[in-house]
Write a protein that holds these residues in place. Structure first.
Motif, PDB file in Angstrom:
ATOM      1  N   ALA B 190       0.317 -33.940   8.650  1.00 31.52           N
ATOM      2  CA  ALA B 190       0.413 -32.472   8.621  1.00 31.52           C
ATOM      3  C   ALA B 190      -0.982 -31.871   8.508  1.00 31.52           C
ATOM      4  O   ALA B 190      -1.826 -32.374   7.769  1.00 31.52           O
ATOM      5  N   ARG B 191      -1.229 -30.792   9.225  1.00 31.12           N
ATOM      6  CA  ARG B 191      -2.556 -30.197   9.275  1.00 31.12           C
ATOM      7  C   ARG B 191      -2.461 -28.736   8.837  1.00 31.12           C
ATOM      8  O   ARG B 191      -1.515 -28.029   9.165  1.00 31.12           O
ATOM      9  N   LYS B 192      -3.452 -28.282   8.069  1.00 26.64           N
ATOM     10  CA  LYS B 192      -3.468 -26.882   7.638  1.00 26.64           C
ATOM     11  C   LYS B 192      -3.811 -26.002   8.834  1.00 26.64           C
ATOM     12  O   LYS B 192      -4.714 -26.303   9.605  1.00 26.64           O
ATOM     13  N   LEU B 193      -3.069 -24.896   8.954  1.00 25.41           N
ATOM     14  CA  LEU B 193      -3.328 -23.953  10.041  1.00 25.41           C
ATOM     15  C   LEU B 193      -4.363 -22.923   9.592  1.00 25.41           C
ATOM     16  O   LEU B 193      -4.306 -22.450   8.462  1.00 25.41           O
ATOM     17  N   ASP B 194      -5.308 -22.584  10.456  1.00 24.16           N
ATOM     18  CA  ASP B 194      -6.246 -21.514  10.110  1.00 24.16           C
ATOM     19  C   ASP B 194      -5.580 -20.149  10.235  1.00 24.16           C
ATOM     20  O   ASP B 194      -5.824 -19.257   9.430  1.00 24.16           O
ATOM     21  N   ARG B 195      -4.756 -20.011  11.274  1.00 26.92           N
ATOM     22  CA  ARG B 195      -4.070 -18.750  11.490  1.00 26.92           C
ATOM     23  C   ARG B 195      -2.647 -19.005  11.930  1.00 26.92           C
ATOM     24  O   ARG B 195      -2.363 -20.028  12.552  1.00 26.92           O
ATOM     25  N   ILE B 196      -1.791 -18.080  11.613  1.00 22.83           N
ATOM     26  CA  ILE B 196      -0.412 -18.156  12.074  1.00 22.83           C
ATOM     27  C   ILE B 196       0.073 -16.731  12.277  1.00 22.83           C
ATOM     28  O   ILE B 196      -0.332 -15.823  11.542  1.00 22.83           O
ATOM     29  N   ALA B 197       0.909 -16.522  13.303  1.00 18.50           N
ATOM     30  CA  ALA B 197       1.411 -15.167  13.588  1.00 18.50           C
ATOM     31  C   ALA B 197       2.536 -14.809  12.612  1.00 18.50           C
ATOM     32  O   ALA B 197       3.252 -15.693  12.130  1.00 18.50           O
ATOM     33  N   TYR B 198       2.669 -13.507  12.319  1.00 20.07           N
ATOM     34  CA  TYR B 198       3.734 -13.046  11.419  1.00 20.07           C
ATOM     35  C   TYR B 198       5.090 -13.634  11.811  1.00 20.07           C
ATOM     36  O   TYR B 198       5.837 -14.125  10.967  1.00 20.07           O
ATOM     37  N   GLU B 199       5.397 -13.555  13.122  1.00 21.04           N
ATOM     38  CA  GLU B 199       6.723 -13.986  13.579  1.00 21.04           C
ATOM     39  C   GLU B 199       6.949 -15.463  13.270  1.00 21.04           C
ATOM     40  O   GLU B 199       8.040 -15.863  12.845  1.00 21.04           O
ATOM     41  N   GLU B 200       5.906 -16.263  13.482  1.00 21.91           N
ATOM     42  CA  GLU B 200       6.031 -17.694  13.190  1.00 21.91           C
ATOM     43  C   GLU B 200       6.215 -17.923  11.694  1.00 21.91           C
ATOM     44  O   GLU B 200       7.047 -18.721  11.256  1.00 21.91           O
ATOM     45  N   MET B 201       5.441 -17.204  10.893  1.00 17.82           N
ATOM     46  CA  MET B 201       5.532 -17.360   9.441  1.00 17.82           C
ATOM     47  C   MET B 201       6.919 -16.972   8.954  1.00 17.82           C
ATOM     48  O   MET B 201       7.481 -17.621   8.057  1.00 17.82           O
ATOM     49  N   LEU B 202       7.478 -15.937   9.557  1.00 22.08           N
ATOM     50  CA  LEU B 202       8.826 -15.508   9.178  1.00 22.08           C
ATOM     51  C   LEU B 202       9.835 -16.621   9.431  1.00 22.08           C
ATOM     52  O   LEU B 202      10.675 -16.907   8.582  1.00 22.08           O
ATOM     53  N   GLU B 203       9.737 -17.241  10.607  1.00 20.34           N
ATOM     54  CA  GLU B 203      10.680 -18.326  10.907  1.00 20.34           C
ATOM     55  C   GLU B 203      10.462 -19.481   9.948  1.00 20.34           C
ATOM     56  O   GLU B 203      11.404 -20.075   9.456  1.00 20.34           O
ATOM     57  N   LEU B 204       9.211 -19.795   9.667  1.00 22.32           N
ATOM     58  CA  LEU B 204       8.930 -20.911   8.754  1.00 22.32           C
ATOM     59  C   LEU B 204       9.395 -20.589   7.339  1.00 22.32           C
ATOM     60  O   LEU B 204       9.964 -21.421   6.648  1.00 22.32           O
ATOM     61  N   ALA B 205       9.145 -19.351   6.889  1.00 20.63           N
ATOM     62  CA  ALA B 205       9.529 -18.976   5.522  1.00 20.63           C
ATOM     63  C   ALA B 205      11.035 -19.038   5.358  1.00 20.63           C
ATOM     64  O   ALA B 205      11.546 -19.616   4.402  1.00 20.63           O
ATOM     65  N   SER B 206      11.751 -18.472   6.324  1.00 14.94           N
ATOM     66  CA  SER B 206      13.205 -18.455   6.178  1.00 14.94           C
ATOM     67  C   SER B 206      13.795 -19.836   6.414  1.00 14.94           C
ATOM     68  O   SER B 206      14.933 -20.099   6.067  1.00 14.94           O
ATOM     69  N   LEU B 207      13.030 -20.731   6.958  1.00 14.41           N
ATOM     70  CA  LEU B 207      13.516 -22.085   7.189  1.00 14.41           C
ATOM     71  C   LEU B 207      13.175 -23.013   6.032  1.00 14.41           C
ATOM     72  O   LEU B 207      13.338 -24.213   6.124  1.00 14.41           O
TER      73      LEU B 207
END
Lengths: 412, 412
Positions: B190-207
């Protein structure tokens, strides 16, 4: 409906079980037809934990932040008490100080209550709410910051609410079952008093009988609030505990009501002070500025133009007093030959409103101590109190002998 | 001066030492010239203690009293943080929700922030105050009662302040150092992301990637607040952690940004449902009323006039779902031959904004799982996400295989 104020201290709300027990007591008064204002302290130990964190964080803390932190313990118990009452089907809600609002001065950590507008709570009573649970010890300053009233402030909150709401009585539930003629741990003959006058309670409270906070008794006296001290750990009848009330409401009172003691007194003597007008001010001014709580003061003439000055203060303040006096001598404000501190003393006091009209109390006190071979080092008297400093090792003996001498084990 | 919001979670303020460490981070930003708004959670464990007391006191509690009790933990850390900053000679003060005020709806324990008037805090910044420490998670209702925003609400408080105060950025300090391509405990690559889009973060958070509360990401997206997630336990450079931002600010993004998983999913299948218009509403209406969070829904035609209906929901809600469906069948609302619950499943999702413009992601995902011999039970897709239900025993294997297949261990 008549209003009753009930205050529960930290040991009475130490956990959900204890809160349930306290709530049952509230339920009894609600069933009698009272609208009840419950004042709660924080769970025992919680305030000390918060104070500890503040001290660890910032030794010279901002009192406004201190207040914001330490007031949180009462918010917890207020909410839990309201929930417990609701579980018993008693309509109740909690109020934090700023919600009432309990308006105070801006003197953070030692604020004084200025006003408690009764409208908000009274409106809820009119709507059918039966119990208002209020977080004790806290209020809101004119600047909108949270204030606290100082340690033991919940007693003061309770009395202030009783005054503001015109309550019939203010019941202080604590871990003792009333006010005693002396400390039962020292004299097994100590007897619970049914009634005690405000003035007597004030002398006993300030002398170390730690049942009620002094300020709360002062406030009760000023607004003629009937205060009852009783135990939250026993089944209670209607006349349980001790009623603190106006002198006129006590039918027959003894000359002496109680014997108080204080273990942590020190006696300090300035020997051979150059005597001149204003010398007392020159000594006690610097002590006051240094925050030393001087209690008794005695002045003896020792020789031509010189005098000995003796005073007492709490033992923990001795080094502070010594520093203040050294500075004063360096500044040329006073001149004395020697300073002697005796930290092995105790203060014993006989308190009673009846002393006002009866002579001979002092004489009897001195004779009793003399019969026991106890030497008196300092004497101070007020209208309703005689205090002496003696060697600390005789403290228990003195209390027991005086308790016997004034027949305090016998009622009436 | 530009405003920065910094939020510290419970483990970052767990005791006075940790608070001191967090305050040093605040000091770094103040030295850069920011006026800082610090949002604090309660010390870790404290909110659970308070929630426990409420539960012990009243199983079906009054949410208004619950809020009054559980909000107290944040008041403590806010005051302690202000004191710590003052010790560092940084002008700071604490604010409780009602003092700002943080205006919310009256939905106690799940309140939504309605407005945060910036005037009070901005006036203090203008006077020279450099840090406003605000108790997270709490607000005040139109009725003047204390509200809370629900668990994890301090993230939402932080983003709302950043939006209200026009902050340059909102830094969320937590116990992980950013958002990863997947859970490092499952895939060491697993690798740390420097940036992530709001929409992606939303899917990841709710998942189930529990770095940020979903609501706070929604709010950040709506008001275009730059969110940075970083660790409070490491020395930080200016570009540490992961920046959650608008899609346009991410130069080159991969098709798939991360692989998420959820362990506590159950798959429920209604066999041979009598098919007619409105049957889906007849099934999912009662489930919704019963509070079942239905996630995926699949419908297959099985035979003439009958259909199989499959849905997924959290494992803990299976019995609730069964009860709701039984009632619906008794009421004649639906008709089916059998209900099968499979609680041994897991959900695996590939998330990435690049999917929108690139085809073949689903095919690659299915092929990868097939190559590992993993059977797919249910498939659901959205614009930027493909989710599958598989046997739980294959969960780790699936995450690792997909992480490899989409080259997530390689940057850029």
């Amino acid at each position: 409906m008549p209003v009753l104020v009930m205050k529960f201290g930290g040991t009475s709300v130490a956990n959900p079980d204890r809160i349930r027990r306290a709530a049952k007591r509230v339920g009894v008064e609600v069933a009698k037809g009272y609208d009840v204002i419950v004042i709660v302290s924080a769970m025992s130990g919680k305030t000390n934990e918060l104070v500890g964190w503040v001290g660890e964080t910032s030794p010279l803390y901002d009192a406004r932040e201190y207040d914001a932190v330490v007031s949180s313990g009462e918010n917890v118990t207020a909410g839990l008490m309201a929930l417990t009452l609701q579980e018993m089907d008693i309509p109740a809600r909690s109020w934090q100080g700023w919600q009432v609002p309990v308006k105070t001065t801006s003197a953070h950590s030692a604020a004084r209550i200025v006003d408690i507008p009764p409208a908000n709570i009274m409106a809820k009573f009119a709507e059918g709410m039966r119990v208002a649970v209020v977080a004790g010890f806290q209020g809101i300053s004119p600047e909108g910051r949270i204030t606290t009233l100082g340690r033991g402030g919940s007693d003061t909150t309770a009395v202030a609410f009783a005054a503001a709401m015109g309550a019939e009585r203010c019941d202080i539930y604590t871990d003792v079952d009333g006010v005693y003629t002396t400390d039962p741990r020292i004299s097994p003959k100590a007897r619970k008093l049914d009634r005690i006058a405000y003035e007597e309670m004030l002398e006993l409270a300030s002398l170390g009988a730690k049942v009620l906070q002094t300020r709360s008794v002062e406030l009760a006296m000023r607004f003629n609030v009937k205060l009852r001290v009783l135990s939250s750990f026993e089944e209670q009848s209607d006349d349980a505990g001790t009623l603190v009330c106006a002198e006129e409401e006590i039918m027959e009172s003894k000359v002496v009501t109680g014997i108080a003691y204080s273990r942590d007194e020190a006696k300090m003597t300035l020997l051979s002070v150059a005597d001149r007008p204003g010398i007392a001010a020159a000594i006690f001014g610097p002590l006051s500025e240094a925050g030393v709580n001087v209690d008794m003061i005695i002045q003896n003439i020792s020789e031509e133009g010189r005098t000995d000055m003796t005073f007492s203060c709490p033992t923990e303040q001795v080094s502070r007093a010594e520093n203040a006096l050294k500075k004063a001598i360096e500044a040329g404000q006073i001149d004395y030959s020697n300073l002697v501190a005796d930290t092995d003393v105790a203060k014993i006091s006989a308190v009673g409103i009846g002393m006002r009209s009866q002579s001979g109390v002092a004489a009897q006190m001195f004779r009793t101590l003399s019969d026991e071979g106890i030497n008196i080092k300092v004497i101070a008297t007020s209208e309703i109190k005689i205090s002496v400093l003696i060697d600390r090792k005789y403290m228990e003996l003195a209390v027991q002998a005086l308790h016997d001498a004034f027949d305090l084990d016998k009622a009436g």
